[in-house]
Structures are given as C-alpha cells and as structure tokens.
Design a protein around this motif. Structure first.
Motif, short mmCIF file in Angstrom:
data_model
loop_
_atom_site.label_atom_id
_atom_site.label_comp_id
_atom_site.label_asym_id
_atom_site.label_seq_id
_atom_site.Cartn_x
_atom_site.Cartn_y
_atom_site.Cartn_z
N LEU A 18 15.40 -28.74 -16.89
CA LEU A 18 14.37 -28.01 -17.63
C LEU A 18 14.83 -27.69 -19.06
O LEU A 18 14.05 -27.81 -20.01
CB LEU A 18 13.98 -26.73 -16.90
CG LEU A 18 13.23 -26.93 -15.58
CD1 LEU A 18 13.00 -25.60 -14.89
CD2 LEU A 18 11.93 -27.67 -15.81
N LEU A 40 9.19 -30.53 -23.37
CA LEU A 40 8.75 -29.20 -22.98
C LEU A 40 8.99 -28.20 -24.11
O LEU A 40 9.89 -28.37 -24.92
CB LEU A 40 9.51 -28.73 -21.74
CG LEU A 40 9.28 -29.53 -20.45
CD1 LEU A 40 10.16 -28.98 -19.33
CD2 LEU A 40 7.82 -29.51 -20.05
N LEU A 44 8.59 -21.76 -21.35
CA LEU A 44 7.60 -22.29 -20.42
C LEU A 44 6.65 -21.15 -20.04
O LEU A 44 6.97 -20.32 -19.19
CB LEU A 44 8.28 -22.84 -19.18
CG LEU A 44 8.83 -24.25 -19.28
CD1 LEU A 44 9.54 -24.65 -17.99
CD2 LEU A 44 7.75 -25.24 -19.62
N ASN A 73 8.00 -23.61 -10.87
CA ASN A 73 8.40 -24.83 -11.57
C ASN A 73 7.37 -25.95 -11.45
O ASN A 73 7.71 -27.13 -11.50
CB ASN A 73 9.77 -25.30 -11.11
CG ASN A 73 10.83 -24.31 -11.49
OD1 ASN A 73 10.86 -23.80 -12.60
ND2 ASN A 73 11.72 -24.00 -10.56
N PHE A 93 8.94 -29.72 -10.67
CA PHE A 93 10.38 -29.92 -10.60
C PHE A 93 10.91 -29.17 -9.39
O PHE A 93 10.68 -27.97 -9.25
CB PHE A 93 11.04 -29.40 -11.88
CG PHE A 93 10.46 -30.00 -13.12
CD1 PHE A 93 10.92 -31.22 -13.59
CD2 PHE A 93 9.44 -29.37 -13.81
CE1 PHE A 93 10.38 -31.80 -14.73
CE2 PHE A 93 8.89 -29.94 -14.96
CZ PHE A 93 9.36 -31.15 -15.41
N CYS A 102 11.48 -34.86 -9.79
CA CYS A 102 10.45 -34.66 -10.82
C CYS A 102 9.20 -35.43 -10.40
O CYS A 102 9.25 -36.64 -10.22
CB CYS A 102 10.94 -35.18 -12.17
SG CYS A 102 12.52 -34.49 -12.70
#
Length: 164
Positions: A18, A40, A44, A73, A93, A102
């Motif tokens: 991540l 990303l 998040l 996640n 994830f 993933c």
C-alpha cells in the motif's frame, strides 16, 4: 462497456504494498502488451484521487478516479476525469502471510478518445503491473530530493542566523 479484471500476488507485506503504490513507477519496460498501472494517494480516504495510466506502444491514456469508499483495504472508485463517460473500479488488498493478494476490477463506459472496439482490444491484451521495484526506485529518488531540500533549507537558515 469494457471490463478488466486481474488478480495478482506480491511478495511484500500489505503495508509495504500500500505504501509503495503511492509512487508512480520510475520506469517501465514497454513490450508487445499494453501496460496498465495506478498510483494511490498518500491518504487513502473517500474523495481522494487515484491516477491511472494505460500505455500501449507510444500512446498513453490517462485518467483519474475518485475514491467513493474504503473498507478493510477494499477501495471503490468512480470516474474523476478522463476519456470516458463512466468508469468504476474496485481494488482489494488481502494479506496472505508474507504475501499480499491484489484483486482489481475496472469497468469503462462511453469512450471519447478511441472507439470502444479499439479500446476493448487494447484492454483484452493489457496487463496491470504493480512494478513494485520501479516504484521503490521512484520513492528513493523522491526521498533523496526531499532530504536535499531540507538540508539546503537548514543551511540557508544557519547562514541567515549567523549573518550580521
């Protein structure tokens, strides 16, 4: 409508994957098959932007997605800006021991840059790449630049404090 789905396993822990996906790959080797990757955001959270890129030959399609929700996640995304009238994605994830699974699903609707048939053919040949090592290289460059900036700032502050 064109759909894309892929499942991959990375030989890194979930937190490592991540964190690394926050950096765009420093370099990618383009071959016969189109490459798709995403970056990303640092935080998040709902409303944050994910950047996507599909490279096929010398052509690139870029777009953004806005995170709609995050739970355990699992990230749900809708279109931000791009060459489609609609785009949705889900990225999940899952920690599996020393590896991370993933799961990615993307759906495209209404194409404005290329005909749908052309995009469908490109997507059917595409590979979603995580490029973990290329992203780690990008992170190392970023950290080196930021460290240098801080060192120069402290040097300027020190010179300013002793001048006069």
């Amino acid at each position: 409508m064109v759909q894309f789905s892929q499942t991959s396993w990375q030989e890194f822990s979930l937190p490592n994957v991540l964190e690394t996906l926050q950096y765009a790959p420093l370099n990618l080797t383009i071959g016969k098959n189109p490459l798709l990757h995403y970056t990303l955001p640092k935080e998040l959270e709902a409303g944050a932007t994910i950047k996507y890129q599909l490279q096929y030959g010398f052509k690139v399609i870029r777009w953004t997605g806005i995170i709609s929700s995050i739970k355990d996640n699992s990230i749900t995304v809708r279109l931000g800006q791009g060459p489609f009238r609609g785009f949705t994605a889900s990225h999940k994830f899952v920690s599996e021991g020393h590896m991370t699974a993933c799961y990615d699903e993307l759906s495209f609707q209404g194409f404005t840059a290329v005909p749908e048939e052309t995009f469908a053919e490109i997507a059917s040949k595409a590979n979603l790449v995580y490029a973990i090592f290329a992203r780690k290289a990008a992170r190392d460059v970023y950290v080196a630049v930021e460290t240098r900036k801080k060192t120069q700032s402290f040097g300027a502050l020190d010179i300013g404090a002793t001048a006069g």
